[in-house]
Design a protein around this motif. Structure first.
Motif, mmCIF file in Angstrom:
data_model
loop_
_atom_site.group_PDB
_atom_site.id
_atom_site.type_symbol
_atom_site.label_atom_id
_atom_site.label_comp_id
_atom_site.label_asym_id
_atom_site.label_seq_id
_atom_site.Cartn_x
_atom_site.Cartn_y
_atom_site.Cartn_z
ATOM 1 N N ARG A 110 87.077 62.865 88.345
ATOM 2 C CA ARG A 110 86.161 62.260 88.341
ATOM 3 C C ARG A 110 85.883 62.778 86.647
ATOM 4 O O ARG A 110 84.727 62.059 86.219
ATOM 5 N N SER A 111 86.460 63.671 86.411
ATOM 6 C CA SER A 111 86.045 64.201 85.013
ATOM 7 C C SER A 111 86.811 63.532 84.069
ATOM 8 O O SER A 111 86.456 63.841 82.739
ATOM 9 N N TYR A 112 87.673 62.837 84.297
ATOM 10 C CA TYR A 112 88.734 62.053 83.222
ATOM 11 C C TYR A 112 88.630 60.545 83.372
ATOM 12 O O TYR A 112 88.447 60.087 84.434
ATOM 13 N N ASP A 113 88.470 59.949 82.157
ATOM 14 C CA ASP A 113 88.079 58.589 82.277
ATOM 15 C C ASP A 113 89.190 57.977 81.235
ATOM 16 O O ASP A 113 89.154 56.621 81.164
ATOM 17 N N ILE A 114 90.299 58.539 80.915
ATOM 18 C CA ILE A 114 91.297 57.913 80.312
ATOM 19 C C ILE A 114 92.778 58.382 81.060
ATOM 20 O O ILE A 114 92.877 59.754 81.087
ATOM 21 N N TRP A 115 93.728 57.363 81.674
ATOM 22 C CA TRP A 115 94.848 57.642 82.545
ATOM 23 C C TRP A 115 95.826 57.194 81.908
ATOM 24 O O TRP A 115 95.906 55.800 81.314
ATOM 25 N N GLY A 116 97.167 57.593 81.914
ATOM 26 C CA GLY A 116 98.351 56.926 81.830
ATOM 27 C C GLY A 116 98.743 56.429 82.953
ATOM 28 O O GLY A 116 98.066 56.140 84.054
ATOM 29 N N LYS A 117 99.994 55.772 82.853
ATOM 30 C CA LYS A 117 100.421 54.893 83.940
ATOM 31 C C LYS A 117 101.356 55.470 84.742
ATOM 32 O O LYS A 117 101.845 55.119 85.846
ATOM 33 N N GLY A 118 101.542 56.697 84.502
ATOM 34 C CA GLY A 118 102.316 57.680 85.329
ATOM 35 C C GLY A 118 103.980 57.728 84.864
ATOM 36 O O GLY A 118 104.492 56.860 84.323
ATOM 37 N N THR A 119 104.550 58.991 85.402
ATOM 38 C CA THR A 119 106.065 59.039 85.258
ATOM 39 C C THR A 119 106.446 59.613 86.954
ATOM 40 O O THR A 119 105.890 60.418 87.119
ATOM 41 N N LEU A 120 107.595 59.111 87.355
ATOM 42 C CA LEU A 120 108.149 59.324 88.651
ATOM 43 C C LEU A 120 108.687 60.716 88.410
ATOM 44 O O LEU A 120 109.760 60.885 87.570
ATOM 45 N N VAL A 121 108.666 61.481 89.215
ATOM 46 C CA VAL A 121 109.596 62.926 89.538
ATOM 47 C C VAL A 121 109.888 62.938 90.724
ATOM 48 O O VAL A 121 108.991 62.931 91.890
ATOM 49 N N THR A 122 111.105 63.008 90.916
ATOM 50 C CA THR A 122 111.986 63.202 92.273
ATOM 51 C C THR A 122 112.488 64.547 92.495
ATOM 52 O O THR A 122 113.395 64.696 91.716
ATOM 53 N N VAL A 123 112.336 65.319 93.440
ATOM 54 C CA VAL A 123 112.817 66.802 93.609
ATOM 55 C C VAL A 123 113.578 66.408 94.956
ATOM 56 O O VAL A 123 113.217 66.062 95.934
#
Length: 125
Positions: A110-123
């Motif tokens: 809730r502290s953040y108001d601008i977000w990226g679209k994400g990047t996938l990490v697979t381990v």
């Protein structure tokens, strides 16, 4: 509208390292507090790490303490999440976020108001 662009995701084996980067699309934009969140398949989004505006204060989720580090470059408007000793449970989409009002590191979404679209990490194990 400024955007956050994540990069560096991919497939690694357990125990390997991975470096995620986040950059603001506009050089005139000044991100305040910044953070990484992640969402694993079928699970809710959770905080990973956060860093204050000047970088002096940092927050880490218990699950990544001692393995991940977070840093930022205010001149370049970038943030980096260094993931070491990766585990299969780190598999998720990782999101970069920033606040236009908060300077302190916070693990709350809730502290953040601008977000990226994400990047996938697979381990893989």
């Amino acid at each position: 509208q400024v955007q956050l662009l994540e990069s560096g995701g991919g497939v690694v084996q357990a125990g390997d390292s991975l470096r995620l980067s986040c950059a603001a699309s506009e050089r005139s934009f000044t991100p305040l507090a910044m953070a990484w969140f992640r969402q694993a398949p079928g699970k809710e989004i959770e905080s990973v790490a956060a860093i204050s505006f000047m970088g002096a204060n940092k927050y880490f989720a218990d699950s990544v303490k001692g393995r991940f580090t977070i840093s930022r470059d205010n001149d370049k408007k970038t943030m980096v999440l260094q993931m070491n000793s990766a585990k299969p449970e780190d598999t998720a989409i990782y999101y970069c976020a920033t606040s236009q009002t908060t300077i302190n590191a916070s693990g709350s979404s809730r502290s953040y108001d601008i977000w990226g679209k994400g990047t996938l990490v697979t381990v893989s194990s």
